[in-house]
Design an enzyme around this catalytic site. Structure first.
Site, PDB file in Angstrom:
ATOM      1  N   GLY A 186      -1.908  17.739  37.875  1.00 29.29           N
ATOM      2  CA  GLY A 186      -1.536  17.985  38.997  1.00 29.29           C
ATOM      3  C   GLY A 186       0.076  18.955  38.747  1.00 29.29           C
ATOM      4  CG  ASP A 187       3.659  16.483  37.506  1.00 35.82           C
ATOM      5  OD1 ASP A 187       3.583  16.772  39.162  1.00 35.82           O
ATOM      6  OD2 ASP A 187       4.321  15.925  36.632  1.00 35.82           O
ATOM      7  CG  LEU A 188       1.404  21.519  33.187  1.00 36.02           C
ATOM      8  CD1 LEU A 188       0.986  20.544  32.095  1.00 36.02           C
ATOM      9  CD2 LEU A 188       2.694  21.683  32.997  1.00 36.02           C
TER      10      LEU A 188
END
Length: 417
Positions: A186-188
């Site tokens: 999600g962070d990427l």
């Protein structure tokens, strides 16, 4: 290694982005914008800077360690995520700090932030205020659940979002526990959509003279990708949605063990399947009624995959790779991350690259992600190391705001910068 032709123009040259982000999701978005040539000014609180600056491991004159051994040791996280950025410090909780930020907004093209929903507005640096100061500003928010979704649980870590998105229930065996994706997915992923939205809004602002609020959530980004596969429809029709290392509906398709590793084989068409059977030394299987068509192969996927596994187990990975490549079967060895990032093809294209400490250079062999975009008429990539905290205070405050050294020193002494 890639030879960087930095004499070429940069796609976003002339664009100025104010970077209010911390941790990973936001900094990765602004890293991409910096790699595309925007002037990214990273703004951090002088007393509580980006938490990534204190993330282990650290790199310094003595190499890599899990603890900071020298004052100029730098977190690998910030070394990677702050490349090609400038660093200034501003205490946005101080009215004077907010005033300086507002003056920067008036001259910027974009602002990117990844505070929890509602935080930027409480600080007085949200979209509404920035748009009052600069109607052309493109203001991008990256949050867990959306800038307009303030809930009791308003803090989203990548693992939480993986859990909520359904992603954890798409991999692994049918009866296995949920499986977290090892890469912070999600962070990427959300930053990719944030950059797409930011660029689209900048193009629109160029033609209309009006900016806008670009709002991307981690939950939305991952769930949209989960929804791209018909998991729910398959479940309704009685099909398994968690099938481990094989994909029955595309059989033969999966990860198979060898004598010393694993190999991926993807041969869903009649032609690829026939080539696979040739590589296995069993061309007659192409005429076997169990495998003669795609529907038959899907129906008999367990037997088919068992035959392939028996064959791969009899070979080393190198032998399996050589036979499959010779037969032109889509395949590839399963590599660990260290092997993968050192692929000469990736290094030659700048898709991965060696990272160096800004003072001591390549003290260790450390490979990180590059910018996986090649352009024929522009330079896209990283050619400047991560800055120290507040390294560009003098340059930015003098150039944009006309402050002299004495004024900056006073602001520093008073905790404003």
């Amino acid at each position: 290694m890639r030879i960087k032709d930095t004499s070429q123009p940069r796609p976003l040259e002339g664009m100025t982005v104010l970077d209010l982000t911390t941790a990973l999701a936001g900094p990765y978005a602004t890293l991409l914008l910096a790699g595309l040539g925007a002037r990214v000014i990273k703004i951090e609180n002088p007393r509580s800077p980006d938490t990534a600056r204190n993330n282990a491991p650290f790199v310094g004159r003595d190499g890599v360690a899990m603890v900071r051994r020298h004052e100029d040791d730098m977190s690998l996280a910030i070394m990677e995520r702050a490349r090609n950025k400038e660093s200034i410090t501003l205490n946005l909780k101080d009215p004077r700090g907010r005033e300086l930020f507002e003056r920067l907004v008036q001259q910027a093209d974009a602002v990117v932030e990844n505070f929890s929903a509602g935080t930027a507005d409480r600080l007085g640096v949200g979209y509404t205020r920035c748009a009052e100061l600069n109607p052309r500003i493109v203001y991008t928010s990256i949050s867990g659940f959306g800038a307009n979704m303030v809930s009791r649980q308003n803090r989203a870590m990548d693992t939480i979002v993986q859990a909520l998105s359904g992603l954890m229930m798409t991999s692994g065996e049918a009866d296995a526990p949920p499986l977290r994706v090892g890469v912070p997915f999600g962070d990427l992923t959300a930053p990719l959509f944030a950059v797409i939205g930011t660029l689209a809004a900048l193009i629109q602002a160029r033609t209309t003279g009006k900016g806008q609020h670009v709002d991307v959530s981690l939950l939305g980004a991952i769930t949209a990708l989960v929804a791209a596969e018909p998991f729910e429809v398959m479940q309704r029709t009685g099909q398994a949605t968690r099938t481990g290392n094989t994909m029955p509906r595309l059989a033969p398709f999966g990860i198979f063990p060898t004598q010393d590793g694993h190999i991926a084989i993807c041969a869903p068409t009649d032609g690829f399947t026939a080539s696979l059977f040739d590589a296995m030394g069993c061309p007659e299987l192409a005429k076997d009624e169990r495998f003669v068509s795609r529907d038959q192969r899907v129906q008999n996927h367990e037997g088919l995959h068992a035959l392939i596994e028996a064959w791969t187990r009899s070979l080393s990975t190198d032998e399996a790779v050589e036979r499959l490549e010779r037969a032109e079967v889509p395949s590839g060895r399963v590599r660990d991350p260290g092997q993968a990032v050192r692929d000469p093809r990736l290094l030659a294209r700048g898709e991965t690259e060696v990272i160096e400490h800004p003072t001591y250079g390549a003290v260790e062999d450390i490979i990180v992600g590059g910018l996986p975009i090649r352009m024929t008429g522009a330079f896209a990539g990283f050619d400047k190391p991560a800055p120290g905290l507040g390294q560009h205070n003098a340059d930015v405050f003098s150039q944009f705001l006309g402050l002299d050294a004495a004024a900056i020193d006073q602001l520093r002494a008073e905790g404003v910068v």
